[in-house]
Design an enzyme around this catalytic site. Structure first.
Site, PDB file in Angstrom:
ATOM      1  N   ARG A  27       0.817  -1.222   0.000  1.00 35.31           N
ATOM      2  CA  ARG A  27       0.000   0.000   0.000  1.00 35.31           C
ATOM      3  C   ARG A  27       0.850   1.272   0.000  1.00 35.31           C
ATOM      4  O   ARG A  27       0.313   2.382  -0.051  1.00 35.31           O
ATOM      5  CB  ARG A  27      -0.924   0.005   1.225  1.00 35.31           C
ATOM      6  CG  ARG A  27      -1.861  -1.163   1.280  1.00 35.31           C
ATOM      7  CD  ARG A  27      -2.735  -1.093   2.497  1.00 35.31           C
ATOM      8  NE  ARG A  27      -3.658   0.004   2.424  1.00 35.31           N
ATOM      9  CZ  ARG A  27      -4.857  -0.046   1.847  1.00 35.31           C
ATOM     10  NH1 ARG A  27      -5.264  -1.163   1.300  1.00 35.31           N
ATOM     11  NH2 ARG A  27      -5.632   1.004   1.828  1.00 35.31           N
ATOM     12  N   TRP A  74       2.653   5.910   2.052  1.00 32.94           N
ATOM     13  CA  TRP A  74       2.801   6.458   0.698  1.00 32.94           C
ATOM     14  C   TRP A  74       2.576   7.950   0.871  1.00 32.94           C
ATOM     15  O   TRP A  74       1.471   8.393   1.176  1.00 32.94           O
ATOM     16  CB  TRP A  74       1.782   5.844  -0.253  1.00 32.94           C
ATOM     17  CG  TRP A  74       2.028   6.234  -1.678  1.00 32.94           C
ATOM     18  CD1 TRP A  74       2.905   5.638  -2.549  1.00 32.94           C
ATOM     19  CD2 TRP A  74       1.415   7.310  -2.406  1.00 32.94           C
ATOM     20  NE1 TRP A  74       2.859   6.283  -3.762  1.00 32.94           N
ATOM     21  CE2 TRP A  74       1.972   7.315  -3.710  1.00 32.94           C
ATOM     22  CE3 TRP A  74       0.473   8.280  -2.091  1.00 32.94           C
ATOM     23  CZ2 TRP A  74       1.601   8.225  -4.683  1.00 32.94           C
ATOM     24  CZ3 TRP A  74       0.096   9.198  -3.065  1.00 32.94           C
ATOM     25  CH2 TRP A  74       0.658   9.160  -4.342  1.00 32.94           C
ATOM     26  N   ASN A 104      -4.473   6.696   7.250  1.00 30.00           N
ATOM     27  CA  ASN A 104      -4.462   6.495   5.803  1.00 30.00           C
ATOM     28  C   ASN A 104      -5.538   7.422   5.245  1.00 30.00           C
ATOM     29  O   ASN A 104      -6.673   7.372   5.698  1.00 30.00           O
ATOM     30  CB  ASN A 104      -4.785   5.020   5.507  1.00 30.00           C
ATOM     31  CG  ASN A 104      -5.100   4.766   4.040  1.00 30.00           C
ATOM     32  OD1 ASN A 104      -4.599   5.463   3.173  1.00 30.00           O
ATOM     33  ND2 ASN A 104      -5.922   3.771   3.786  1.00 30.00           N
ATOM     34  N   GLU A 483      -1.503  -0.629 -22.481  1.00 30.70           N
ATOM     35  CA  GLU A 483      -1.206  -1.395 -21.269  1.00 30.70           C
ATOM     36  C   GLU A 483       0.261  -1.851 -21.283  1.00 30.70           C
ATOM     37  O   GLU A 483       0.944  -1.803 -20.257  1.00 30.70           O
ATOM     38  CB  GLU A 483      -2.181  -2.581 -21.171  1.00 30.70           C
ATOM     39  CG  GLU A 483      -1.889  -3.627 -20.112  1.00 30.70           C
ATOM     40  CD  GLU A 483      -1.870  -3.105 -18.673  1.00 30.70           C
ATOM     41  OE1 GLU A 483      -2.261  -1.955 -18.432  1.00 30.70           O
ATOM     42  OE2 GLU A 483      -1.415  -3.861 -17.795  1.00 30.70           O
ATOM     43  N   LYS A 487       3.236  -0.889 -18.567  1.00 26.91           N
ATOM     44  CA  LYS A 487       4.104  -1.849 -17.878  1.00 26.91           C
ATOM     45  C   LYS A 487       5.571  -1.434 -18.013  1.00 26.91           C
ATOM     46  O   LYS A 487       6.336  -1.502 -17.056  1.00 26.91           O
ATOM     47  CB  LYS A 487       3.904  -3.269 -18.445  1.00 26.91           C
ATOM     48  CG  LYS A 487       2.575  -3.899 -18.062  1.00 26.91           C
ATOM     49  CD  LYS A 487       2.546  -4.325 -16.600  1.00 26.91           C
ATOM     50  CE  LYS A 487       1.159  -4.545 -16.068  1.00 26.91           C
ATOM     51  NZ  LYS A 487       0.380  -3.322 -15.772  1.00 26.91           N
ATOM     52  N   HIS A 506       0.046  10.980 -38.750  1.00 33.38           N
ATOM     53  CA  HIS A 506      -0.581  12.236 -38.356  1.00 33.38           C
ATOM     54  C   HIS A 506       0.236  12.959 -37.279  1.00 33.38           C
ATOM     55  O   HIS A 506      -0.267  13.853 -36.617  1.00 33.38           O
ATOM     56  CB  HIS A 506      -2.017  11.980 -37.857  1.00 33.38           C
ATOM     57  CG  HIS A 506      -2.885  11.371 -38.920  1.00 33.38           C
ATOM     58  ND1 HIS A 506      -3.309  12.070 -40.020  1.00 33.38           N
ATOM     59  CD2 HIS A 506      -3.361  10.115 -39.061  1.00 33.38           C
ATOM     60  CE1 HIS A 506      -4.024  11.275 -40.796  1.00 33.38           C
ATOM     61  NE2 HIS A 506      -4.073  10.078 -40.241  1.00 33.38           N
ATOM     62  N   LYS A 604       0.226  -0.028  -4.452  1.00 26.58           N
ATOM     63  CA  LYS A 604      -0.728  -0.935  -5.079  1.00 26.58           C
ATOM     64  C   LYS A 604      -2.147  -0.387  -5.043  1.00 26.58           C
ATOM     65  O   LYS A 604      -2.892  -0.495  -6.006  1.00 26.58           O
ATOM     66  CB  LYS A 604      -0.654  -2.288  -4.353  1.00 26.58           C
ATOM     67  CG  LYS A 604      -1.563  -3.342  -4.908  1.00 26.58           C
ATOM     68  CD  LYS A 604      -1.024  -3.888  -6.199  1.00 26.58           C
ATOM     69  CE  LYS A 604      -1.938  -4.874  -6.859  1.00 26.58           C
ATOM     70  NZ  LYS A 604      -1.658  -4.964  -8.305  1.00 26.58           N
TER      71      LYS A 604
HETATM   72  O1  M6R Z   1      -7.135  -1.342  -7.920  1.00 27.79           O
HETATM   73  P1  M6R Z   1      -7.479  -0.689  -9.220  1.00 27.79           P
HETATM   74  O2  M6R Z   1      -7.662  -1.653 -10.334  1.00 27.79           O
HETATM   75  O3  M6R Z   1      -8.639   0.246  -9.102  1.00 27.79           O
HETATM   76  O4  M6R Z   1      -6.203   0.207  -9.579  1.00 27.79           O
HETATM   77  C1  M6R Z   1      -6.201   1.063 -10.682  1.00 27.79           C
HETATM   78  C2  M6R Z   1      -4.796   1.428 -11.084  1.00 27.79           C
HETATM   79  O5  M6R Z   1      -4.167   2.125 -10.051  1.00 27.79           O
HETATM   80  C3  M6R Z   1      -3.964   0.193 -11.434  1.00 27.79           C
HETATM   81  O6  M6R Z   1      -4.568  -0.541 -12.446  1.00 27.79           O
HETATM   82  C4  M6R Z   1      -2.542   0.603 -11.904  1.00 27.79           C
HETATM   83  O7  M6R Z   1      -2.610   1.316 -13.093  1.00 27.79           O
HETATM   84  C5  M6R Z   1      -1.687  -0.656 -12.032  1.00 27.79           C
HETATM   85  N1  M6R Z   1      -0.738  -0.704 -10.962  1.00 27.79           N
HETATM   86  C6  M6R Z   1      -0.921  -0.755 -13.301  1.00 27.79           C
HETATM   87  O8  M6R Z   1      -0.189  -1.949 -13.376  1.00 27.79           O
END
Ligand code: M6R
Length: 609
Positions: A27, A74, A104, A483, A487, A506, A604
């Site tokens: 977290r 965080w 938090n 995506e 990554k 373009h 996360k």
């Molecule tokens: O828990 P969530 O799916 O709502 O999180 C959304 C994004 O923060 C999450 O998908 C993030 O982009 C990933 N860590 C990317 O790998």
């Protein structure tokens, strides 16, 4: 973001709090800390390194006690240094401190509170909004920590989950939540609080999930929960059948690797419950709700947003229902035209993403009540706030980078597509059988991607030393390019951009030079001939081409690298290309030696706006 944990017991809680912190590190990991009451005094150890370092300090200082709180941070307010690390104390000197808190969330009116508290003599040692809470609780404290927290909450605006204790009441912890998750763990002669039940699984399987504005008062043998009006309430105890070894790494080097390789197993598990296509798969109320909807609006962030983008292609082409997709954080601040017959699909792995949860509430406020969440955590705030839910059953995802949750979201969204198509009479029996066959072939096809690992590893080594990478895709594979780029950014720290291959001329073509690597997703679909022309346009401008394809009809040309995928499961091909990018970015990150599971600056679960 941030993980909080608290424990009141008849035995030493320090080892339990430390163990919980390891499970909460996902977290946020900018700093961490623990506070314990020992010999009638509050003691605190904090650090800006990882939990393992904190643990060493705890052992060195021989810290023990029967109640305590701990935190992994965080950073939002105040840089990630030791003074800003939680727990925060209040008292006029830290030796004399009587209140300790972990938090938090974000206190929005912290500036005005800070000013007022400073005026009456409180001295601040950090730049955090949390320290304001500590002092405010101290200000209201009159021998009862519960009352002090209840009064404090009347004066704060924002989102929070907190755990608070006071040295004058050493075996008591008070917790409260509003907008950030908080769960109570029930033990024998001990009770716990945490941001996520995963942190408490080693000690208990019995949980109570707090809802917004609820407050809990914990002692080793008592749990009292109060609503907003201070009235004591009873809440259901839930037994969770999660094993404490869920987050063991096993043979893998990183959680990301482990989670990528779990994907066939997860799809097999999801398939077990699907004998035919019927709306009840999404809840008993689903048939009525799906029957009356005339459009779909999908909301999510990051990877979850990209899975929504793919679903738009599926729903519009198979179920023929108008579908739009929006980044959750943008949707809620935009003027929109609400339609009560829209199915709102909320996608989130964690179910706690603040932007996504707020977008859900915004849609509800606009009168759109048909809300389906596609989520990995059954007990999350998003599932709780939704009329219908589909749990993706991917299991705990530890690595910050979404992998298995992305794939299971796509599986669920494809299933939703088929359900909607069938309900609207846009799916023949024959088509239903063909799509079901595609779903069933997925686990094996994913394994066929894994069998290419050696080749993907070579590609990973090659891309590891690049500064910029471009990824191109068309149609339903364009979100896969996005995506894939995410990554590379997230775990390799490589600048990666995704474009629709048709868009290159373009503008983005101006970026192409002799050494600009471009990865092209080239599925065998109706656009392949157009794509081949796009490829030529780039090639004559000396772009460095790397093509991932399942087509046998490419002329293997000099200076073009090919990675050949053997199976695609037709409409589900984005899933397989997506997994190829997961492995490719992972291998590149291994060669770059980055912090794969905990990339810099990220967390996360993004529980702040
Ligand atoms: O828990 P969530 O799916 O709502 O999180 C959304 C994004 O923060 C999450 O998908 C993030 O982009 C990933 N860590 C990317 O790998």
């Amino acid at each position: 973001m941030c993980g909080i944990v608290g424990a009141v017991s008849l035995r030493d809680v320090t080892p339990m709090l430390t163990e919980s912190l390891y499970h909460l590190e996902y977290r946020g990991y900018d700093s961490c800390g623990i506070a314990i009451i020992k010999n009638g005094e509050l003691h605190r150890i904090r650090g800006t390194k990882r939990i393992s370092e904190l643990q060493k300090k705890i052992q060195k200082n021989n810290l023990h006690g029967i109640s305590g709180i701990a935190h992994t941070r965080w950073a939002t307010h105040g840089s990630p240094n030791i003074n800003n690390a939680h727990p925060h104390f209040s008292g006029f000197s830290s030796k004399n401190a009587s209140i300790a808190i972990v938090h938090n969330g974000i206190i929005e009116n912290h500036e005005v509170l800070r000013k007022n508290l400073s005026k009456i003599g409180y001295r601040f040692k950090s730049q955090t909004d949390t320290e304001v809470l500590a002092h405010l609780i101290n200000y209201f404290y009159n021998g009862d920590i519960l009352k002090a927290v209840q009064q404090t909450i009347q004066h704060i605006k924002g989102k929070y989950a907190i755990a608070v204790f006071c040295k004058k009441e050493p075996n008591r912890i008070v917790g409260a939540r509003n907008g950030s998750p908080l769960v109570i763990g029930i033990g024998k002669n001990e009770n716990f609080l945490a941001s996520d039940n995963v942190a408490l699984i080693p000690f208990t399987k019995k949980f109570i999930y707090l809802e917004d504005t609820e407050i809990v008062d914990l002692t080793p043998n008592n749990i009292s929960i109060f609503n907003t009006n201070g009235i004591k309430i009873n809440k259901k105890i839930q037994i969770e059948a999660i094993n404490s070894d869920v987050n063991e790494l096993g043979i893998h080097q990183h959680y990301m690797e482990k989670e990528i390789f779990e994907q066939p197993k997860i799809i097999r598990r999801l398939l077990k419950n699907i004998k035919s296509i019927h709306p009840e798969l999404f809840g008993y109320q689903a048939p009525n709700i799906f029957e009356k909807i005339d459009s779909v609006l999908i909301l999510g962030c990051g990877t979850s947003y990209y899975s929504g983008m793919i679903a738009k292609y599926w729903i519009e082409s198979i179920a023929k229902i108008v579908t739009s997709v929006e980044i959750a954080s943008e949707y809620r601040y935009r003027d929109t035209i609400p339609n009560p017959n829209t199915l709102i699909v909320i996608i989130s792995q964690s179910g706690e993403t603040a932007d996504t949860l707020s977008a859900l509430k915004h849609a509800k406020d606009l009168g759109m009540k048909n809300i389906l969440s596609i989520c990995n955590v059954a007990t999350s705030s998003i599932v709780n706030a939704s009329m219908l839910s589909y749990i993706t059953q991917a299991g705990l995802e530890v690595s910050v980078a979404s992998t298995k949750s992305f794939t299971s979201q796509l599986f669920s969204l494809f299933l939703l597509t088929l359900v909607l198509a069938k309900l609207k009479n846009r799916l023949t029996k024959n088509q239903e059988n063909l799509f079901l066959t595609d779903l069933k072939c997925l686990p094996k096809s994913i394994e066929s991607i894994f069998s290419m690992r050696k080749d993907i590893e070579k590609w990973g080594r090659y891309f590891a030393c690049k500064k910029n990478i471009f990824l191109l895709g068309r149609g339903v594979h364009y979100p896969i390019a996005l995506e894939g780029a995410l990554k590379f950014k997230e775990i390799c720290y490589i600048h990666a951009e995704a474009f629709q291959s048709s868009e290159m001329k373009h503008g983005p073509l101006a970026l192409i030079t002799k050494n600009t690597p471009i990865i092209i997703i080239a599925p065998k679909d109706k656009l392949i001939e157009k794509l081949k022309s796009n490829i030529q346009e780039i090639k004559v401008r000396a772009g460095e081409l790397h093509i991932i394809t399942d087509s046998n009809n490419f002329n293997i040309q000099k200076n073009i690298n090919f990675l050949k995928i053997s199976e695609t499961c037709n409409s589900l091909s984005p899933i397989l290309y997506g997994i190829t990018f997961q492995l490719l970015a992972y291998q590149a990150a291994v060669f770059r030696g980055t912090h794969i599971d905990k990339p810099r600056n990220l967390a996360k679960s993004v529980t702040v706006e």
